[in-house]
Design an enzyme around this catalytic site. Structure first.
Site, mmCIF file in Angstrom:
data_model
loop_
_atom_site.group_PDB
_atom_site.id
_atom_site.type_symbol
_atom_site.label_atom_id
_atom_site.label_comp_id
_atom_site.label_asym_id
_atom_site.label_seq_id
_atom_site.Cartn_x
_atom_site.Cartn_y
_atom_site.Cartn_z
ATOM 1 N N LYS A 39 0.817 -1.213 0.000
ATOM 2 C CA LYS A 39 0.000 0.000 0.000
ATOM 3 C C LYS A 39 0.861 1.279 0.000
ATOM 4 C CE LYS A 39 -4.058 -1.956 2.398
ATOM 5 N NZ LYS A 39 -4.877 -1.823 3.645
ATOM 6 N N PHE B 163 -15.373 4.033 7.323
ATOM 7 C CA PHE B 163 -14.020 4.376 6.872
ATOM 8 C C PHE B 163 -13.844 4.277 5.353
ATOM 9 C CE2 PHE B 163 -14.007 -0.131 8.258
ATOM 10 C CZ PHE B 163 -13.560 -0.779 7.108
ATOM 11 N N THR C 40 -5.379 -6.700 11.079
ATOM 12 C CA THR C 40 -5.630 -5.431 10.385
ATOM 13 C C THR C 40 -5.001 -4.252 11.139
ATOM 14 O OG1 THR C 40 -7.727 -6.369 9.656
ATOM 15 C CG2 THR C 40 -7.475 -3.990 9.429
ATOM 16 N N ARG D 17 2.554 -6.512 9.219
ATOM 17 C CA ARG D 17 1.885 -5.323 9.771
ATOM 18 C C ARG D 17 2.482 -4.906 11.117
ATOM 19 N NH1 ARG D 17 -4.254 -6.813 7.751
ATOM 20 N NH2 ARG D 17 -4.251 -5.484 5.899
ATOM 21 N N ASN E 125 -1.731 0.314 7.049
ATOM 22 C CA ASN E 125 -1.209 -0.957 7.557
ATOM 23 C C ASN E 125 -0.388 -1.714 6.512
ATOM 24 O OD1 ASN E 125 -3.312 -1.752 5.943
ATOM 25 N ND2 ASN E 125 -4.552 -2.611 7.591
ATOM 26 N N HIS F 113 -2.235 -5.296 1.717
ATOM 27 C CA HIS F 113 -3.560 -5.915 1.553
ATOM 28 C C HIS F 113 -3.349 -7.366 1.165
ATOM 29 C CE1 HIS F 113 -7.626 -6.783 0.073
ATOM 30 N NE2 HIS F 113 -7.010 -7.401 -0.922
HETATM 31 N N1 UDP Z 1 -9.601 -0.041 7.686
HETATM 32 C C1 UDP Z 1 -9.656 1.194 8.293
HETATM 33 N N2 UDP Z 1 -10.338 1.330 9.478
HETATM 34 C C2 UDP Z 1 -10.930 0.276 10.092
HETATM 35 C C3 UDP Z 1 -10.875 -0.992 9.470
HETATM 36 C C4 UDP Z 1 -10.200 -1.117 8.270
HETATM 37 O O1 UDP Z 1 -9.114 2.176 7.775
HETATM 38 O O2 UDP Z 1 -11.507 0.441 11.173
HETATM 39 C C5 UDP Z 1 -8.894 -0.178 6.406
HETATM 40 C C6 UDP Z 1 -7.545 -0.889 6.543
HETATM 41 O O3 UDP Z 1 -6.627 -0.270 5.631
HETATM 42 C C7 UDP Z 1 -7.875 -2.289 6.100
HETATM 43 C C8 UDP Z 1 -8.915 -2.031 5.005
HETATM 44 O O4 UDP Z 1 -9.685 -0.951 5.512
HETATM 45 O O5 UDP Z 1 -6.714 -2.968 5.644
HETATM 46 C C9 UDP Z 1 -9.835 -3.188 4.714
HETATM 47 O O6 UDP Z 1 -10.440 -3.619 5.918
HETATM 48 P P1 UDP Z 1 -10.566 -5.161 6.249
HETATM 49 O O7 UDP Z 1 -11.477 -5.283 7.426
HETATM 50 O O8 UDP Z 1 -10.914 -5.916 5.010
HETATM 51 O O9 UDP Z 1 -9.091 -5.544 6.754
HETATM 52 P P2 UDP Z 1 -7.958 -6.438 6.070
HETATM 53 O O10 UDP Z 1 -8.619 -7.526 5.286
HETATM 54 O O11 UDP Z 1 -7.144 -5.510 5.217
HETATM 55 O O12 UDP Z 1 -7.155 -6.967 7.231
HETATM 56 MG MG MG Z 2 -10.104 -7.423 3.855
#
Ligand code: UDP
Ligand code: MG
Length: 138
Positions: free
Chosen positions: A12, A60, A94, A105, A115, A118
């Site tokens: 990212k 978000f 996450t 991460r 973070n 992806h």
């Molecule tokens: N994200 C965020 N705030 C939150 C949760 C998620 O900004 O409270 C962002 C973060 O960059 C995350 C992305 O949204 O990687 C996608 O969220 P997801 O729950 O799918 O997490 P991931 O699969 O990336 O662990």
């Molecule tokens: Mg995700």
């Protein structure tokens, strides 16, 4: 039994900005992933909105799409046995504060939104995400 799988990984903008791309690629390689395809691109906001459409009702969502389109990213197809699960394990939680030691991460993430990486969360979504970026692949 485990199958050779493909998953989609993205380095990212926060990680590219801090010149961490080679370090993060090395994490994948040293953990047994093959980088089958990769490209450096920058998404428009509307492309980011399409990619993260599953999150469109989340508070978000808009900030997330602004962020993902804020600078270059590297999209990669990673291959390994159980690639989807193995990549999620290597990425960590996450929220970097909650990620285990030794995960990408934990090591490189700044915050829950910045973070660094992806990774697809299921084999089905891996196929969808791979074809989003690499039209001729699946
Ligand atoms: N994200 C965020 N705030 C939150 C949760 C998620 O900004 O409270 C962002 C973060 O960059 C995350 C992305 O949204 O990687 C996608 O969220 P997801 O729950 O799918 O997490 P991931 O699969 O990336 O662990
Ligand atoms: Mg995700």
């Amino acid at each position: 039994m485990s199958d050779l799988e493909k998953t989609l990984s993205i380095i990212k903008p926060d990680a590219i900005e801090r010149a961490l791309e080679n370090k993060i690629k090395e994490e994948f390689i040293s953990n047994g992933f093959k980088i089958a395809k990769e490209k450096k691109i920058q998404l428009t906001k509307s492309e980011a909105e399409l990619f993260y459409k599953v999150h469109e009702t989340k508070p978000f969502y808009s900030d997330l799409c602004d962020y993902l389109s804020s600078g270059p990213i590297i999209v990669m197809i990673l291959e390994k046995n159980d690639a989807v699960k193995e990549n999620r394990k290597l990425m960590g939680a996450t929220d970097p504060k909650k990620a285990d030691e030794g995960t990408i991460r934990k090591e490189y993430g700044i915050s829950i939104d910045k973070n660094s990486v992806h990774g697809s969360d299921s084999l089905e979504n891996a196929k969808i995400e791979i074809s989003f970026f690499f039209k001729d692949q699946q």
